[in-house]
Design an enzyme around this catalytic site. Structure first.
Site, PDB file in Angstrom:
ATOM      1  N   ASP A  93       0.812  -1.226   0.000  1.00  0.00           N
ATOM      2  CA  ASP A  93       0.000   0.000   0.000  1.00  0.00           C
ATOM      3  C   ASP A  93       0.844   1.274   0.000  1.00  0.00           C
ATOM      4  O   ASP A  93       0.446   2.288   0.553  1.00  0.00           O
ATOM      5  CB  ASP A  93      -0.971   0.028   1.204  1.00  0.00           C
ATOM      6  CG  ASP A  93      -1.724  -1.275   1.329  1.00  0.00           C
ATOM      7  OD1 ASP A  93      -2.246  -1.732   0.307  1.00  0.00           O
ATOM      8  OD2 ASP A  93      -1.768  -1.844   2.435  1.00  0.00           O
ATOM      9  N   LYS A 109       2.225   2.019  -5.162  1.00  0.00           N
ATOM     10  CA  LYS A 109       2.988   1.558  -6.333  1.00  0.00           C
ATOM     11  C   LYS A 109       2.249   1.874  -7.632  1.00  0.00           C
ATOM     12  O   LYS A 109       2.851   2.168  -8.651  1.00  0.00           O
ATOM     13  CB  LYS A 109       3.198   0.037  -6.250  1.00  0.00           C
ATOM     14  CG  LYS A 109       4.064  -0.410  -5.102  1.00  0.00           C
ATOM     15  CD  LYS A 109       4.247  -1.911  -5.085  1.00  0.00           C
ATOM     16  CE  LYS A 109       3.052  -2.687  -4.614  1.00  0.00           C
ATOM     17  NZ  LYS A 109       2.704  -2.541  -3.196  1.00  0.00           N
ATOM     18  N   LYS A 119       0.642   4.344  -8.742  1.00  0.00           N
ATOM     19  CA  LYS A 119       0.865   5.654  -9.364  1.00  0.00           C
ATOM     20  C   LYS A 119       2.152   5.656 -10.214  1.00  0.00           C
ATOM     21  O   LYS A 119       2.163   6.140 -11.334  1.00  0.00           O
ATOM     22  CB  LYS A 119       0.952   6.704  -8.262  1.00  0.00           C
ATOM     23  CG  LYS A 119       0.914   8.103  -8.768  1.00  0.00           C
ATOM     24  CD  LYS A 119       0.712   9.046  -7.613  1.00  0.00           C
ATOM     25  CE  LYS A 119       0.636  10.465  -8.134  1.00  0.00           C
ATOM     26  NZ  LYS A 119       0.370  11.412  -7.070  1.00  0.00           N
ATOM     27  N   GLY A 143      -3.913  -5.016  -4.840  1.00  0.00           N
ATOM     28  CA  GLY A 143      -4.934  -4.217  -5.510  1.00  0.00           C
ATOM     29  C   GLY A 143      -4.466  -2.806  -5.697  1.00  0.00           C
ATOM     30  O   GLY A 143      -3.894  -2.231  -4.793  1.00  0.00           O
ATOM     31  N   HIS A 144      -4.620  -2.304  -6.907  1.00  0.00           N
ATOM     32  CA  HIS A 144      -4.418  -0.870  -7.036  1.00  0.00           C
ATOM     33  C   HIS A 144      -5.471  -0.274  -7.950  1.00  0.00           C
ATOM     34  O   HIS A 144      -5.999  -0.915  -8.846  1.00  0.00           O
ATOM     35  CB  HIS A 144      -2.988  -0.481  -7.419  1.00  0.00           C
ATOM     36  CG  HIS A 144      -2.454  -1.166  -8.611  1.00  0.00           C
ATOM     37  ND1 HIS A 144      -1.529  -2.154  -8.526  1.00  0.00           N
ATOM     38  CD2 HIS A 144      -2.718  -0.992  -9.899  1.00  0.00           C
ATOM     39  CE1 HIS A 144      -1.242  -2.570  -9.732  1.00  0.00           C
ATOM     40  NE2 HIS A 144      -1.948  -1.881 -10.593  1.00  0.00           N
ATOM     41  N   THR A 145      -5.755   0.975  -7.634  1.00  0.00           N
ATOM     42  CA  THR A 145      -6.855   1.653  -8.304  1.00  0.00           C
ATOM     43  C   THR A 145      -6.290   2.669  -9.281  1.00  0.00           C
ATOM     44  O   THR A 145      -5.371   3.412  -8.952  1.00  0.00           O
ATOM     45  CB  THR A 145      -7.702   2.385  -7.239  1.00  0.00           C
ATOM     46  OG1 THR A 145      -7.906   1.467  -6.173  1.00  0.00           O
ATOM     47  CG2 THR A 145      -9.029   2.837  -7.775  1.00  0.00           C
ATOM     48  N   GLN A 192       2.293  -6.498  -3.170  1.00  0.00           N
ATOM     49  CA  GLN A 192       2.719  -6.585  -1.764  1.00  0.00           C
ATOM     50  C   GLN A 192       4.048  -5.831  -1.570  1.00  0.00           C
ATOM     51  O   GLN A 192       4.269  -4.870  -2.268  1.00  0.00           O
ATOM     52  CB  GLN A 192       2.833  -8.049  -1.293  1.00  0.00           C
ATOM     53  CG  GLN A 192       1.493  -8.704  -1.085  1.00  0.00           C
ATOM     54  CD  GLN A 192       0.921  -9.273  -2.351  1.00  0.00           C
ATOM     55  OE1 GLN A 192       1.631  -9.907  -3.114  1.00  0.00           O
ATOM     56  NE2 GLN A 192      -0.341  -9.077  -2.576  1.00  0.00           N
ATOM     57  N   GLY A 197     -10.836  -3.054   2.548  1.00  0.00           N
ATOM     58  CA  GLY A 197     -11.453  -1.885   3.175  1.00  0.00           C
ATOM     59  C   GLY A 197     -11.043  -1.698   4.634  1.00  0.00           C
ATOM     60  O   GLY A 197     -11.537  -0.800   5.312  1.00  0.00           O
ATOM     61  N   PRO A 239      -9.147  -0.506   7.982  1.00  0.00           N
ATOM     62  CA  PRO A 239      -8.325   0.675   8.299  1.00  0.00           C
ATOM     63  C   PRO A 239      -6.871   0.245   8.460  1.00  0.00           C
ATOM     64  O   PRO A 239      -6.592  -0.805   9.044  1.00  0.00           O
ATOM     65  CB  PRO A 239      -8.891   1.170   9.635  1.00  0.00           C
ATOM     66  CG  PRO A 239      -9.813   0.130  10.116  1.00  0.00           C
ATOM     67  CD  PRO A 239     -10.110  -0.843   9.023  1.00  0.00           C
ATOM     68  N   HIS A 267       2.899  10.609  -1.117  1.00  0.00           N
ATOM     69  CA  HIS A 267       2.249  11.288   0.012  1.00  0.00           C
ATOM     70  C   HIS A 267       3.137  12.311   0.711  1.00  0.00           C
ATOM     71  O   HIS A 267       3.027  12.477   1.923  1.00  0.00           O
ATOM     72  CB  HIS A 267       1.772  10.253   1.058  1.00  0.00           C
ATOM     73  CG  HIS A 267       0.507   9.535   0.686  1.00  0.00           C
ATOM     74  ND1 HIS A 267      -0.733  10.104   0.824  1.00  0.00           N
ATOM     75  CD2 HIS A 267       0.301   8.296   0.200  1.00  0.00           C
ATOM     76  CE1 HIS A 267      -1.643   9.237   0.448  1.00  0.00           C
ATOM     77  NE2 HIS A 267      -1.059   8.131   0.040  1.00  0.00           N
ATOM     78  N   ASP A 309       2.775  15.370   0.235  1.00  0.00           N
ATOM     79  CA  ASP A 309       1.764  16.389   0.573  1.00  0.00           C
ATOM     80  C   ASP A 309       1.052  16.032   1.877  1.00  0.00           C
ATOM     81  O   ASP A 309       0.761  16.909   2.699  1.00  0.00           O
ATOM     82  CB  ASP A 309       0.735  16.521  -0.560  1.00  0.00           C
ATOM     83  CG  ASP A 309       0.093  15.179  -0.896  1.00  0.00           C
ATOM     84  OD1 ASP A 309       0.841  14.190  -1.046  1.00  0.00           O
ATOM     85  OD2 ASP A 309      -1.146  15.113  -0.974  1.00  0.00           O
ATOM     86  N   GLY A 364       5.541  11.896  -4.925  1.00  0.00           N
ATOM     87  CA  GLY A 364       4.096  12.110  -5.058  1.00  0.00           C
ATOM     88  C   GLY A 364       3.704  13.346  -4.277  1.00  0.00           C
ATOM     89  O   GLY A 364       3.982  13.451  -3.077  1.00  0.00           O
TER      90      GLY A 364
END
Ligand code: IMP
Length: 421
Positions: free
Chosen positions: A12, A15, A17, A39-41, A220, A298, A300, A327, A329, A409
């Site tokens: 997480d 990757k 991006k 999983g990546h979106t 992973q 999903g 946390p 991240h 920012d 990023g």
């Protein structure tokens, strides 16, 4: 050469991006380990795609998207991803699936859940996708490969396996699985997937011989590696550079740049040791600011400061040639930032990471403090444009691990990224 993008901590790291950026310049994208636990979106033309198995390079019609032999495939998930892409108007003619990749069967998923349940308080926090049991069968040599799924003898092989698994399931007090129903369901997946199944080893080597730009999309991350991670709180594959050769069938000389992705802070989903975790309001703030909820489950995510001792370990294990830091920012929204630069273990101070659970439990992070409040950096295109306090933070990371930062990023959108070199 195969260029690689992989995770340096517990997954997480964002990757997707970097992969998205590099896959647009590649003619082949490969997934080589893990399964749909990853999983990546990716957002394209306003539509969100959550890929768990298909390499994101599929969206580049000039590139081949390869699911290599080291992956464990849930055919139901793969068929869903293919269908979703087709429905959105994308072609999947550029998808290639290894004939040697192993298949996740319903009993793998069931056993993953049963075994996790039986761990009681010692749960690993698996994604319950059947990853561990599928790799167990692979190494025990009773696995079913894609070539079996689409082959003439699938029904016999599956019947034999289901019969054996039913003995185990019954011993655990679970009802038997219906072999006929499973075989019928999986035969339907086989018909859909058959056109994509091929010898990906030759495909990859032909691309290498043509000097194509090949990208390996890691899944992973380093500290979840079955050998080099925080065992047993790990996944069941080698998501490190070492796993690429076995997972694709290439040699060490075929591997080029290895980019390690991290966040400007850290996170972990699932159980296991995590010395820089902030189980307090700082962790809560990072979770909210960084939207740290699992893309597959999903859940946390646990959040904390960036750990350079662990990052140095990832550099060593993977032979990283570059870093991608996401991240910036997000961390820059805090007033003060901490960076772990050593561990105190008893009376000793060390910068060597160890995956020994007792060591990780007992060690105390030694922190350096940095100024935050970076302001809006989303439009910045060069490191020199960043506020001086952000530059100091990045410089310390680079200096500590001795590897150059190649990507930063600066915001959630695709274009919010500084690319260096
Ligand atoms: P499994 O891979 O489902 O067996 O889960 C084993 C451990 O790896 C658990 O702690 C999971 O939360 C973690 N894990 C597996 N895949 C990912 C991932 O893609 N991102 C983050 N954690 C993961």
């Amino acid at each position: 050469m195969i260029n690689v993008v992989l995770g340096t901590f517990f997954g997480d790291e964002g990757k997707g991006k970097v992969i998205d950026y590099l896959s647009q310049q590649s003619t082949m994208s490969i997934r080589c380990t893990g399964g749909n636990n990853a999983g990546h979106t990716i957002k394209v033309n306003g539509k969100k795609f959550a890929f768990h198995l298909i390499p994101s390079g599929i969206l580049n019609s000039n590139a081949k998207a390869v699911i290599a032999n080291g992956v464990v495939i849930n055919p139901k998930v793969l068929v869903q991803e293919i269908t979703e892409l087709k429905e959105a108007g994308f072609s999947v003619d550029n998808l290639y699936i290894s004939d040697k990749a192993h298949v996740i069967m319903p009993y793998h998923i069931l056993l993953d859940k049963i075994l996790e349940e039986r761990r009681g308080l010692e749960k690993l926090g698996t994604t319950a996708c059947g990853i561990g049991p599928a790799y167990c069968d692979k190494y025990e040599r009773s696995g079913i490969r894609m070539e079996d799924l689409i082959g003439k003898h699938f029904s016999e092989i599956a019947s034999r396996n289901i019969e054996n698994k039913n003995v185990i399931l019954e011993a655990f007090g679970h009802e038997k699985l219906d072999a006929g129903a499973i075989i019928q369901e999986y035969s339907e997946y086989a018909n859909i997937l058959k056109p994509y199944v091929t010898d990906t080893v030759s495909l990859i080597h032909e691309a290498l011989e043509k000097n194509e730009k090949i990208l390996c999309e890691g899944a992973q991350a380093t500290l979840l590696d079955i050998d080099h991670g925080t065992y047993p709180f790990v996944t069941s594959s080698n998501p490190t550079t070492g796993g690429i050769c076995a997972g694709t069938g290439v040699g060490a000389k075929d591997i080029g740049q290895v980019i390690g992705v991290l966040k400007a802070y850290s996170s972990r989903v699932g159980a296991g040791p995590y010395p820089t975790e902030q189980d307090n309001e700082i962790g809560d703030k990072l979770r909210e600011l960084g939207h740290e909820y699992g893309s597959t489950t999903g859940r946390p995510r646990r959040c904390g400061w960036l750990d350079l001792v662990a990052l140095k370990y990832a550099v060593r294990i993977n032979g990283l040639t570059g870093l991608a830091i996401n991240h910036l920012d997000t961390i820059g929204k805090l007033g003060r930032i901490k960076l772990c630069t050593a561990y105190q273990h008893g009376s000793e101070i060390t910068t060597n990471y160890s995956t020994n659970l007792e060591f990780l439990k007992d060690c105390l992070p030694v922190y350096e403090e940095f100024e935050g409040n970076f302001g809006d950096i989303s439009g910045m295109r060069q490191i020199m444009e960043l506020p001086i306090q952000a530059q100091r933070y990045l410089k310390r990371i680079e200096e500590f691990v001795g590897v150059p930062i190649r990507f930063v990023g600066t915001g959630p959108e695709r274009e919010n990224m500084i690319v260096r070199g």
